[in-house]
Design a protein around this motif. Structure first.
Motif, PDB file in Angstrom:
ATOM      1  N   TRP A  58       0.872  -1.108   0.309  1.00 45.29           N
ATOM      2  CA  TRP A  58      -0.250  -0.070  -0.069  1.00 45.29           C
ATOM      3  C   TRP A  58       0.567   1.107   0.092  1.00 45.29           C
ATOM      4  CZ3 TRP A  58      -5.150  -1.011  -0.328  1.00 45.29           C
ATOM      5  CH2 TRP A  58      -5.260  -1.878  -0.137  1.00 45.29           C
ATOM      6  N   GLN A  61      -0.588  -1.725  -8.124  1.00 50.91           N
ATOM      7  CA  GLN A  61      -0.174  -2.717  -8.373  1.00 50.91           C
ATOM      8  C   GLN A  61       0.327  -3.193  -9.210  1.00 50.91           C
ATOM      9  OE1 GLN A  61      -4.051  -3.253  -9.566  1.00 50.91           O
ATOM     10  NE2 GLN A  61      -4.164  -1.102  -8.076  1.00 50.91           N
ATOM     11  N   LEU A  88      -9.403  -1.391  -3.154  1.00 51.63           N
ATOM     12  CA  LEU A  88      -8.025  -0.501  -3.709  1.00 51.63           C
ATOM     13  C   LEU A  88      -7.338   0.742  -2.149  1.00 51.63           C
ATOM     14  CD1 LEU A  88      -9.560   0.063  -6.997  1.00 51.63           C
ATOM     15  CD2 LEU A  88      -8.138  -2.156  -6.426  1.00 51.63           C
ATOM     16  N   ARG A 101      -3.366   4.050  -1.037  1.00 52.42           N
ATOM     17  CA  ARG A 101      -3.874   3.667  -2.632  1.00 52.42           C
ATOM     18  C   ARG A 101      -2.701   1.808  -2.519  1.00 52.42           C
ATOM     19  NH1 ARG A 101      -7.917   6.348  -1.956  1.00 52.42           N
ATOM     20  NH2 ARG A 101      -7.287   8.864  -2.133  1.00 52.42           N
ATOM     21  N   LYS A 102      -3.269   0.461  -2.623  1.00 52.33           N
ATOM     22  CA  LYS A 102      -2.585  -0.867  -3.458  1.00 52.33           C
ATOM     23  C   LYS A 102      -2.058  -0.088  -4.752  1.00 52.33           C
ATOM     24  CE  LYS A 102      -3.515  -5.057  -2.767  1.00 52.33           C
ATOM     25  NZ  LYS A 102      -4.829  -5.843  -2.317  1.00 52.33           N
TER      26      LYS A 102
END
Length: 139
Positions: free
Chosen positions: A13, A139, A113, A136-137
């Motif tokens: 994260w 990607q 997310l 925020r996750k």
């Protein structure tokens, strides 16, 4: 199963500094939070860079919904526990002498997310401070 409950929280994260709100201390210039599952043990690794470039790395581990863990290394707290309030809320409490002095509530967004961490610090006989970190996750 605990593994199923922890699964949405796992991963790396990245702190969204613009969306975060700190009552105590300066918000970091950047930060990451990594949550891993090691056979039912949740491992949290936090790395942050302060506005003046100082790097801080910290890690702790606990069994979600497991017993309170006694800590020896820190003078500030002597016990820690990690519990699921529900499927989207994972809460840790750091305690000293049976009193909760720090609580971190991790709330997962519906889409999985965004992880909002509300950290409350209770300073005995002084005040309580709340820092809200929005991650925020990756990607």
């Amino acid at each position: 199963m605990i593994e199923d409950k922890i699964a949405p929280f796992l991963g790396t994260w990245i702190l969204d500094t613009d969306a975060s709100d700190f009552e105590q201390g300066e918000p970091p210039k950047s930060a990451t939070l990594k949550i891993e599952d090691n056979f039912g043990m949740a491992i949290f690794t936090m790395n942050q860079v302060s506005t003046d470039g100082e790097v801080t790395n910290d890690t702790f581990e606990a069994v979600p919904d497991g017993p309170e863990v006694k800590l020896g290394k820190s003078g500030l707290v002597d016990a820690m526990r990690l519990v699921f309030q529900d499927n989207r809320n994972l809460v840790s409490e750091a305690r000293r002498g049976g009193l909760t002095i720090m609580k971190a509530e991790r709330e997962l967004s519906d889409d999985g997310l965004t992880l909002t961490v509300t950290q409350t610090v209770h300073l005995v006989d002084v005040a309580s401070f709340k820092n809200i970190s929005v991650y925020r996750k990756a990607q």
